[in-house]
Design a protein around this motif. Structure first.
Motif, PDB file in Angstrom:
ATOM      1  N   ILE A 119     -13.724  49.131 -86.014  1.00 33.07           N
ATOM      2  CA  ILE A 119     -12.749  48.994 -84.934  1.00 33.07           C
ATOM      3  C   ILE A 119     -13.135  47.844 -84.016  1.00 33.07           C
ATOM      4  CG2 ILE A 119     -11.705  50.166 -82.951  1.00 33.07           C
ATOM      5  CD1 ILE A 119     -11.966  52.776 -84.502  1.00 33.07           C
ATOM      6  N   GLN A 149     -15.543  63.519 -90.019  1.00 38.81           N
ATOM      7  CA  GLN A 149     -16.569  62.576 -89.577  1.00 38.81           C
ATOM      8  C   GLN A 149     -16.031  61.156 -89.455  1.00 38.81           C
ATOM      9  OE1 GLN A 149     -19.742  63.418 -92.338  1.00 38.81           O
ATOM     10  NE2 GLN A 149     -20.587  65.010 -90.991  1.00 38.81           N
ATOM     11  N   ASN A 150     -15.084  60.824 -90.315  1.00 31.91           N
ATOM     12  CA  ASN A 150     -14.483  59.506 -90.201  1.00 31.91           C
ATOM     13  C   ASN A 150     -13.641  59.381 -88.934  1.00 31.91           C
ATOM     14  OD1 ASN A 150     -14.792  57.408 -92.471  1.00 31.91           O
ATOM     15  ND2 ASN A 150     -14.869  59.379 -93.512  1.00 31.91           N
ATOM     16  N   LEU A 151     -12.883  60.418 -88.615  1.00 34.00           N
ATOM     17  CA  LEU A 151     -12.087  60.385 -87.393  1.00 34.00           C
ATOM     18  C   LEU A 151     -13.004  60.338 -86.166  1.00 34.00           C
ATOM     19  CD1 LEU A 151      -9.267  62.922 -88.339  1.00 34.00           C
ATOM     20  CD2 LEU A 151      -9.082  60.433 -88.184  1.00 34.00           C
ATOM     21  N   VAL A 157     -17.592  52.615 -89.954  1.00 34.52           N
ATOM     22  CA  VAL A 157     -16.235  52.930 -89.499  1.00 34.52           C
ATOM     23  C   VAL A 157     -16.080  52.566 -88.021  1.00 34.52           C
ATOM     24  CG1 VAL A 157     -14.536  54.770 -89.187  1.00 34.52           C
ATOM     25  CG2 VAL A 157     -16.018  54.773 -91.213  1.00 34.52           C
ATOM     26  N   THR A 158     -17.049  52.997 -87.221  1.00 31.66           N
ATOM     27  CA  THR A 158     -17.021  52.690 -85.793  1.00 31.66           C
ATOM     28  C   THR A 158     -17.026  51.174 -85.570  1.00 31.66           C
ATOM     29  OG1 THR A 158     -18.261  54.720 -85.381  1.00 31.66           O
ATOM     30  CG2 THR A 158     -18.195  53.089 -83.596  1.00 31.66           C
ATOM     31  N   LEU A 178     -20.987  55.933 -91.538  1.00 30.83           N
ATOM     32  CA  LEU A 178     -20.070  56.240 -90.435  1.00 30.83           C
ATOM     33  C   LEU A 178     -20.146  55.182 -89.333  1.00 30.83           C
ATOM     34  CD1 LEU A 178     -20.491  60.112 -90.389  1.00 30.83           C
ATOM     35  CD2 LEU A 178     -18.479  58.806 -91.141  1.00 30.83           C
ATOM     36  N   LYS A 202      -7.665  57.787 -73.974  1.00 24.81           N
ATOM     37  CA  LYS A 202      -8.205  58.763 -74.921  1.00 24.81           C
ATOM     38  C   LYS A 202      -7.459  58.627 -76.244  1.00 24.81           C
ATOM     39  CE  LYS A 202     -10.693  61.009 -71.785  1.00 24.81           C
ATOM     40  NZ  LYS A 202     -11.994  60.364 -71.516  1.00 24.81           N
ATOM     41  N   THR A 203      -8.114  59.007 -77.329  1.00 24.28           N
ATOM     42  CA  THR A 203      -7.502  58.962 -78.647  1.00 24.28           C
ATOM     43  C   THR A 203      -7.289  60.385 -79.159  1.00 24.28           C
ATOM     44  OG1 THR A 203      -8.576  56.849 -79.128  1.00 24.28           O
ATOM     45  CG2 THR A 203      -7.733  58.097 -80.999  1.00 24.28           C
ATOM     46  N   LYS A 227     -10.732  54.056 -73.285  1.00 29.57           N
ATOM     47  CA  LYS A 227     -11.027  53.153 -74.404  1.00 29.57           C
ATOM     48  C   LYS A 227      -9.947  52.108 -74.539  1.00 29.57           C
ATOM     49  CE  LYS A 227     -11.748  56.796 -77.198  1.00 29.57           C
ATOM     50  NZ  LYS A 227     -12.459  57.906 -76.553  1.00 29.57           N
ATOM     51  N   ASP A 270     -15.633  65.010 -94.528  1.00 30.63           N
ATOM     52  CA  ASP A 270     -15.609  63.549 -94.480  1.00 30.63           C
ATOM     53  C   ASP A 270     -14.460  63.062 -93.602  1.00 30.63           C
ATOM     54  OD1 ASP A 270     -17.843  63.001 -96.037  1.00 30.63           O
ATOM     55  OD2 ASP A 270     -16.730  63.113 -97.905  1.00 30.63           O
ATOM     56  N   VAL A 301      -5.694  62.615 -82.234  1.00 31.86           N
ATOM     57  CA  VAL A 301      -5.241  62.532 -83.620  1.00 31.86           C
ATOM     58  C   VAL A 301      -4.505  63.822 -83.985  1.00 31.86           C
ATOM     59  CG1 VAL A 301      -5.949  62.345 -86.034  1.00 31.86           C
ATOM     60  CG2 VAL A 301      -7.112  60.982 -84.287  1.00 31.86           C
ATOM     61  N   ARG A 335      -6.231  49.772 -78.639  1.00 31.79           N
ATOM     62  CA  ARG A 335      -7.302  49.653 -77.634  1.00 31.79           C
ATOM     63  C   ARG A 335      -7.272  48.287 -76.964  1.00 31.79           C
ATOM     64  NH1 ARG A 335     -11.782  53.409 -80.806  1.00 31.79           N
ATOM     65  NH2 ARG A 335     -10.559  55.329 -80.483  1.00 31.79           N
ATOM     66  N   ALA A 355     -15.948  58.957 -86.178  1.00 37.08           N
ATOM     67  CA  ALA A 355     -16.487  57.595 -86.134  1.00 37.08           C
ATOM     68  C   ALA A 355     -15.474  56.629 -85.522  1.00 37.08           C
ATOM     69  CB  ALA A 355     -16.888  57.138 -87.537  1.00 37.08           C
ATOM     70  N   MET A 356     -14.204  57.006 -85.578  1.00 31.66           N
ATOM     71  CA  MET A 356     -13.165  56.200 -84.909  1.00 31.66           C
ATOM     72  C   MET A 356     -13.061  56.573 -83.425  1.00 31.66           C
ATOM     73  SD  MET A 356     -10.166  56.262 -87.826  1.00 31.66           S
ATOM     74  CE  MET A 356     -10.627  56.097 -89.561  1.00 31.66           C
ATOM     75  N   GLN A 357     -13.979  57.390 -82.967  1.00 34.93           N
ATOM     76  CA  GLN A 357     -14.079  57.767 -81.551  1.00 34.93           C
ATOM     77  C   GLN A 357     -12.872  58.529 -81.032  1.00 34.93           C
ATOM     78  OE1 GLN A 357     -14.544  53.840 -81.530  1.00 34.93           O
ATOM     79  NE2 GLN A 357     -16.601  53.711 -80.676  1.00 34.93           N
ATOM     80  N   MET A 358     -12.311  59.375 -81.902  1.00 35.48           N
ATOM     81  CA  MET A 358     -11.234  60.210 -81.375  1.00 35.48           C
ATOM     82  C   MET A 358     -11.829  61.202 -80.378  1.00 35.48           C
ATOM     83  SD  MET A 358     -10.336  63.231 -84.056  1.00 35.48           S
ATOM     84  CE  MET A 358     -11.661  64.116 -84.904  1.00 35.48           C
ATOM     85  N   ASP A 359     -11.018  61.599 -79.411  1.00 31.99           N
ATOM     86  CA  ASP A 359     -11.458  62.558 -78.408  1.00 31.99           C
ATOM     87  C   ASP A 359     -10.945  63.962 -78.712  1.00 31.99           C
ATOM     88  OD1 ASP A 359     -12.644  60.766 -76.173  1.00 31.99           O
ATOM     89  OD2 ASP A 359     -10.812  59.754 -76.805  1.00 31.99           O
TER      90      ASP A 359
END
Lengths: 323, 323, 323
Positions: free
Chosen positions: B302, C102-104, B298-299, B295, C53-54, B45, C99, C56, B76, C106-110
């Protein structure tokens, strides 16, 4: 980056204090910093010199500016940076400094940037550090702040070229200032013949003359024909128990303002380690005026810190062999 | 990334507010964001667009979500990111905002992402910023939150394609909401003909109709045949001194629940800037239901923030020449 | 990195607890960790395995050491790391755990590395995580700390090679220790025949024997002919309401000192999860002595965490296909 190393000036392993460095060592760092200065002007502000190295910023005392410039220096050298801000009181669940050091070493850090309210903290870490770890003092108590002094020398050299003809006035709270102490050592090593120190009696350390400086109780005579004026920060947080004049009174007697600055040479530069207290140590008009190089100091600080990092990590033969 | 630039829409240097942007400018950012959206889905990413740039997140007001999405957007794009959280009270040992700006500039930052409790803070930084520095407003007081509005427009466009036929209802605390203000500007610029605002009288700003919206005192009529329902966050922390109904009472009158949502068009989408207060502004079942795009916002945030960063840093001819 | 995967040991998606892992799965991680150990010794301590990769780090409970080793592991795998320290009390403006997750996402964390004071927190996140997200438990309440147990097994294996002949003594506050619980599971799965647990009655959980360990009320008999001695940390912060002996008294009865250590086998190793309380759980001379492998544990912890990260992210076929 190739430079002569003589017997008198072995490659640096740590940077703890200016006192004890040779002229060659200081000049070598300033020259290296000169080569890093353009990196900050480039579109891609990055060189791969420290790629894959681990730099730990261990701050027992908060300092946004110093931490940020060390962090930027490390990142622009492509190192991985870990920030660790530790309240001195808690000290991480009662762990000793030595345990902290050994744990960071077990994490294979390559460089420790340490700031601490106690004089000698950086020396302590260096004394016990493993052979492959370099310690950089980012300010310890009233003792030393060597990268600040080096960036100040770098800034002076860019404006004045020769050190051996300069008159430099250092104004303010010398007693509590690790910056002043490191500056005086650096100026002497570089051959500055005339170092003047100006402060109220209560903000002067006892045996200051032994450092080879001239003490001036009043600001005006100290500024006369000076090439460089350095205003120190009033360290209120370090002055508990001392008899401090009010800020107004301080400015009236020791503030660098436009009228007084006219006593210095017309091409004199004005410096301050920051953050400035406007109209306390320095008049706003002077801080923002044409003779001020205060913001240049910040920029130069990153190049100088990059140079110190490159210098100490470039040194170890054992390290080089495993590369 | 090549796109037509017309005389009416010069390349953006800062992003401070939506008001004043042209339709072309907004569409250009949304198009660019569309090209960044797949980056977040890839195994790697990352794109190298901002490699070696220094982005500073300067947050005078805490906001985990906004800070994280700006940080992720910058990372990113391969930028170096420095986070600086500053308590408004301390303001870094009394340093002024201007000193803070100039020091960060002296550290050669390329972009300042700023969030502040005072309206106008981002404008202040932009007014005094050096020519090569871009300022992005990440929320200032009640004034503006332009990247939030842009990501909302991006989300609407992905679901509704055309703006010029939409009915959009904005529900809640419009008075204290920089989000609502920025949304209304963006919706108008993009040609949305029917913008409805629903709030208790105490949470409505005085001259709200002058922004070109229709005010509804009750929720039900406002939702009828809507395409987009935006619930605002109850900003308890910004409402001191106002007459706030209890949360239960608020939900009874202004909460977006399943029964009320049936008044809107069957394909209506439900949005919220987050973090949501479940069963205060919005029923849990609606927040988690099939019409919710919360959600996705949020995506999309970014991708939109990446687009804004690419847009403002791609602009400067001087910068491009040094690349 | 190629290794046999059998039907009995599917590739790991999360790492939540040791209980339930197969011997093959644990050995596979230890073998992988062995291959990562040299990375920390290299001049460039980095491999590109998780580039883009992300990761957190979501810490609801502070832990400098664990957070740093996870951060270093992720950075040495070239991932982008976001640190999120959340006071359990505030929980981010009242947002629920779900929440937050789901927010993390939505930030596409892996990958989510989570530490929480409540047992079961990591399981909660794993239960609700999206299919492409891996959850690593960095310690939850009294429940589990699986990467700590794995690094301990890795350390034991490097010194003892075979598990099936070992006597291992675990000394201290077993009742409040997620570390002990995870260690006991791991030792049993790896076939250690003789696991001894030593603690004052008040620091022993009720049905500890059901885990297959031998309980010793006194330290001396438990140490006799041991191969491995593990001292646990006195978790004062987790012991509110229990009858805790004074530190002096604790050390007198349960402290691992030089005299007692002589009861163990001459080649016995001494371990501690850190940070140590010197002269409480362990005598300083022992902690710093030749049988101590406490700092090796820290070093190994990074290699083991790299292995776990590589293991869980290497697993997903869907992920692999988008690579």
């Amino acid at each position: 980056m190739m430079r002569p190393t003589t017997l008198e000036s072995p490659p640096l392993r740590h940077l703890l204090t200016i006192d004890g460095l040779s002229r060659t060592q200081i000049v070598s760092i300033l020259d290296l910093a000169e080569s890093f200065l353009p990196v900050g002007e480039r579109a891609v502000k990055k060189v791969p010199l420290l790629r894959g190295k681990t730099v730990v910023n261990l701050f027992f005392e908060p300092s946004t500016r110093t931490r940020m410039t060390f962090e930027l220096a490390a990142k622009r050298l492509s190192a991985d940076v870990l920030n660790l801000e530790v309240g001195t009181s808690s000290t991480r669940k009662g762990e000793t400094l030595l345990d902290t050091l050994q744990n960071l070493e077990a994490m294979q850090m390559d460089m420790l940037v340490v700031r601490h309210a106690e004089s000698g903290a950086a020396d302590f870490f260096a004394r016990y550090a493993a052979p492959h770890v370099s310690v950089l003092n980012a300010g310890d108590g009233r003792h030393a702040h060597p990268t600040q002094a080096l960036l100040d020398m770098f800034t002076i050299r860019r404006h004045k070229r020769e050190f051996t003809t300069l008159s430099v006035a250092i104004v303010g709270d010398v007693a509590h200032s690790r910056v002043a102490r490191s500056q005086i050592h650096a100026l002497r090593i570089l051959g500055v013949p005339d170092i003047r120190v100006v402060a109220p009696r209560t903000l002067l350390p006892a045996a200051i003359e032994s450092l080879g400086v001239h003490v001036f109780p009043r600001l005006e005579p100290a500024l006369r024909d000076c090439d460089v004026v350095i205003a120190l920060r009033l360290q209120r947080e370090r002055m508990q128990g001392t008899q401090l004049p009010s800020e107004n009174e301080y400015f009236r007697h020791y503030g660098v303002d436009a009228a007084r600055l006219r006593l210095a040479r017309p091409d004199a530069i004005v410096m301050h380690p920051g953050p400035i207290n406007r109209n306390v140590e320095i008049a706003s008009a002077v801080a923002d005026g044409p003779q001020s190089v205060i913001l240049e100091q910040v920029t130069n600080g990153i190049a100088v810190r990059m140079a110190v990092m490159a210098e100490v990590l470039g040194r170890a033969p054992a390290r080089a062999m495993t590369a």
